[in-house]
Design a protein around this motif. Structure first.
Motif, PDB file in Angstrom:
ATOM      1  N   GLN A   1       0.759  -1.154  -0.048  1.00  0.00           N
ATOM      2  CA  GLN A   1       0.121  -0.027  -0.150  1.00  0.00           C
ATOM      3  C   GLN A   1       0.832   1.066  -0.065  1.00  0.00           C
ATOM      4  OE1 GLN A   1      -3.240   0.122  -0.532  1.00  0.00           O
ATOM      5  NE2 GLN A   1      -3.157  -1.899  -0.961  1.00  0.00           N
ATOM      6  N   ARG A   2       1.986   1.180   0.641  1.00  0.00           N
ATOM      7  CA  ARG A   2       2.782   2.414   0.821  1.00  0.00           C
ATOM      8  C   ARG A   2       3.407   2.676  -0.753  1.00  0.00           C
ATOM      9  NH1 ARG A   2       5.737   0.793   6.116  1.00  0.00           N
ATOM     10  NH2 ARG A   2       4.572   1.895   7.751  1.00  0.00           N
ATOM     11  N   GLN A   3       3.780   1.570  -1.260  1.00  0.00           N
ATOM     12  CA  GLN A   3       4.202   1.548  -2.674  1.00  0.00           C
ATOM     13  C   GLN A   3       3.304   2.260  -3.640  1.00  0.00           C
ATOM     14  OE1 GLN A   3       5.483  -2.245  -3.170  1.00  0.00           O
ATOM     15  NE2 GLN A   3       7.657  -2.094  -2.517  1.00  0.00           N
ATOM     16  N   HIS A   4       1.971   1.825  -3.426  1.00  0.00           N
ATOM     17  CA  HIS A   4       1.033   2.414  -4.376  1.00  0.00           C
ATOM     18  C   HIS A   4       0.741   3.768  -4.005  1.00  0.00           C
ATOM     19  CE1 HIS A   4      -0.525  -1.176  -6.029  1.00  0.00           C
ATOM     20  NE2 HIS A   4      -0.607  -1.867  -5.170  1.00  0.00           N
ATOM     21  N   ILE A   5       0.842   4.236  -2.652  1.00  0.00           N
ATOM     22  CA  ILE A   5       0.621   5.710  -2.252  1.00  0.00           C
ATOM     23  C   ILE A   5       1.741   6.393  -3.076  1.00  0.00           C
ATOM     24  CG2 ILE A   5       0.470   7.248  -0.385  1.00  0.00           C
ATOM     25  CD1 ILE A   5      -0.985   5.077   1.155  1.00  0.00           C
ATOM     26  N   ASN A   6       3.090   6.130  -2.868  1.00  0.00           N
ATOM     27  CA  ASN A   6       4.230   6.802  -3.351  1.00  0.00           C
ATOM     28  C   ASN A   6       4.346   7.002  -4.751  1.00  0.00           C
ATOM     29  OD1 ASN A   6       5.547   7.086  -0.808  1.00  0.00           O
ATOM     30  ND2 ASN A   6       6.693   5.483  -0.978  1.00  0.00           N
ATOM     31  N   PHE A   7       3.590   5.878  -5.608  1.00  0.00           N
ATOM     32  CA  PHE A   7       3.381   6.093  -7.039  1.00  0.00           C
ATOM     33  C   PHE A   7       2.361   7.004  -7.300  1.00  0.00           C
ATOM     34  CE2 PHE A   7       1.006   4.928 -10.593  1.00  0.00           C
ATOM     35  CZ  PHE A   7       1.970   5.055 -11.568  1.00  0.00           C
ATOM     36  N   LEU A   8       1.142   7.095  -6.491  1.00  0.00           N
ATOM     37  CA  LEU A   8       0.285   8.035  -7.048  1.00  0.00           C
ATOM     38  C   LEU A   8       0.656   9.456  -6.661  1.00  0.00           C
ATOM     39  CD1 LEU A   8      -2.884   6.107  -5.662  1.00  0.00           C
ATOM     40  CD2 LEU A   8      -2.271   6.682  -7.980  1.00  0.00           C
ATOM     41  N   GLU A   9       1.353   9.744  -5.543  1.00  0.00           N
ATOM     42  CA  GLU A   9       1.820  10.951  -5.027  1.00  0.00           C
ATOM     43  C   GLU A   9       2.807  11.517  -5.965  1.00  0.00           C
ATOM     44  OE1 GLU A   9       3.522  10.353  -1.088  1.00  0.00           O
ATOM     45  OE2 GLU A   9       1.621  11.084  -0.244  1.00  0.00           O
ATOM     46  N   ASN A  10       3.897  10.697  -6.574  1.00  0.00           N
ATOM     47  CA  ASN A  10       4.828  10.982  -7.612  1.00  0.00           C
ATOM     48  C   ASN A  10       4.105  11.317  -8.899  1.00  0.00           C
ATOM     49  OD1 ASN A  10       6.879  10.700  -6.095  1.00  0.00           O
ATOM     50  ND2 ASN A  10       7.183   8.640  -6.385  1.00  0.00           N
ATOM     51  N   TYR A  11       3.047  10.552  -9.239  1.00  0.00           N
ATOM     52  CA  TYR A  11       2.156  10.842 -10.405  1.00  0.00           C
ATOM     53  C   TYR A  11       1.554  12.108 -10.431  1.00  0.00           C
ATOM     54  CZ  TYR A  11      -1.253  10.293 -14.320  1.00  0.00           C
ATOM     55  OH  TYR A  11      -1.925  10.354 -15.226  1.00  0.00           O
ATOM     56  N   ILE A  12       0.916  12.289  -9.338  1.00  0.00           N
ATOM     57  CA  ILE A  12       0.125  13.680  -9.101  1.00  0.00           C
ATOM     58  C   ILE A  12       1.345  14.948  -9.295  1.00  0.00           C
ATOM     59  CG2 ILE A  12      -1.372  15.213  -7.400  1.00  0.00           C
ATOM     60  CD1 ILE A  12      -2.627  12.326  -6.715  1.00  0.00           C
ATOM     61  N   SER A  13       2.203  14.514  -8.578  1.00  0.00           N
ATOM     62  CA  SER A  13       3.185  15.691  -8.566  1.00  0.00           C
ATOM     63  C   SER A  13       3.696  16.149  -9.886  1.00  0.00           C
ATOM     64  CB  SER A  13       4.364  15.190  -7.410  1.00  0.00           C
ATOM     65  OG  SER A  13       4.014  15.280  -6.232  1.00  0.00           O
ATOM     66  N   GLY A  14       4.164  14.865 -10.419  1.00  0.00           N
ATOM     67  CA  GLY A  14       4.625  15.037 -12.019  1.00  0.00           C
ATOM     68  C   GLY A  14       3.565  15.650 -12.826  1.00  0.00           C
ATOM     69  N   SER A  15       2.215  15.385 -12.653  1.00  0.00           N
ATOM     70  CA  SER A  15       1.238  15.945 -13.828  1.00  0.00           C
ATOM     71  C   SER A  15       1.065  17.324 -13.339  1.00  0.00           C
ATOM     72  CB  SER A  15       0.124  14.957 -13.672  1.00  0.00           C
ATOM     73  OG  SER A  15      -0.494  15.021 -12.498  1.00  0.00           O
ATOM     74  N   ILE A  16       1.154  17.814 -11.925  1.00  0.00           N
ATOM     75  CA  ILE A  16       0.945  19.271 -11.730  1.00  0.00           C
ATOM     76  C   ILE A  16       2.174  20.001 -12.126  1.00  0.00           C
ATOM     77  CG2 ILE A  16       0.763  20.631  -9.811  1.00  0.00           C
ATOM     78  CD1 ILE A  16      -0.988  18.415  -8.318  1.00  0.00           C
ATOM     79  N   ALA A  17       3.258  19.533 -12.031  1.00  0.00           N
ATOM     80  CA  ALA A  17       4.424  20.154 -12.194  1.00  0.00           C
ATOM     81  C   ALA A  17       4.691  20.441 -13.756  1.00  0.00           C
ATOM     82  CB  ALA A  17       5.543  19.680 -11.615  1.00  0.00           C
ATOM     83  N   GLY A  18       4.181  19.139 -14.427  1.00  0.00           N
ATOM     84  CA  GLY A  18       4.423  19.318 -15.857  1.00  0.00           C
ATOM     85  C   GLY A  18       3.550  20.082 -16.587  1.00  0.00           C
TER      86      GLY A  18
END
Length: 148
Positions: A131-148
């Motif tokens: 679950q931690r891995q899924h959360i980290n993936f989603l946080e990175n995905y969201i951060s990447g899509s907002i920053a991009g």
């Protein structure tokens, strides 16, 4: 991707499978459990899984029934019909099996050979890690899509 049993066994870094034989007395089995810091031991008849003995078995089939720990063999107190899994099973299926059957330990058997034992703690820790891995993936995905 769901974690498989084999990944947990690798992470457990098993040195040996804690086991006793069917003739082992309850007191001897309890001493083995204390020595290894485990709540259950496999009861092995040679290389064949004959059963499993846990602290719960001791309480319910030993003490409560008035059996003597020094003279009672595993065959009188162990759980003989053991639920097992193989190393390719997913941890969510393991958790469901443990929950449905009210058990806390699952021997892992591949092609008739016992290769390890999973506890409820092993499964819960693996699920938390997943679950931690899924959360980290989603946080990175969201951060990447907002920053991009």
């Amino acid at each position: 991707m769901e974690t498989k049993v084999d990944r947990i066994l690798i992470n457990k870094n098993l040195q040996e499978i804690v086991q006793v034989n069917p003739d082992t007395s309850v007191i001897e089995a309890l001493a083995v459990m204390e020595k290894y810091g485990v709540g259950a031991v496999l009861v092995m008849d040679g290389k064949k899984l004959a059963g499993i003995f846990s602290e719960r078995d001791y309480a319910r089939k030993g003490i409560i029934k008035g059996r003597k720990a020094k003279s009672t063999p595993m065959t009188e107190v162990m759980t003989a019909n053991v639920f097992t899994v193989d190393s390719e099973m997913g941890i969510k299926d393991c958790m469901e099996l443990m929950n449905d059957k009210g058990i806390r330990h699952l021997p892992v058997v591949d092609e008739g050979v016992v290769v390890g034992v999973l506890s409820i703690r092993d499964i819960v820790n693996a699920l938390i890690k997943e679950q931690r891995q899924h959360i980290n993936f989603l946080e990175n995905y969201i951060s990447g899509s907002i920053a991009g």
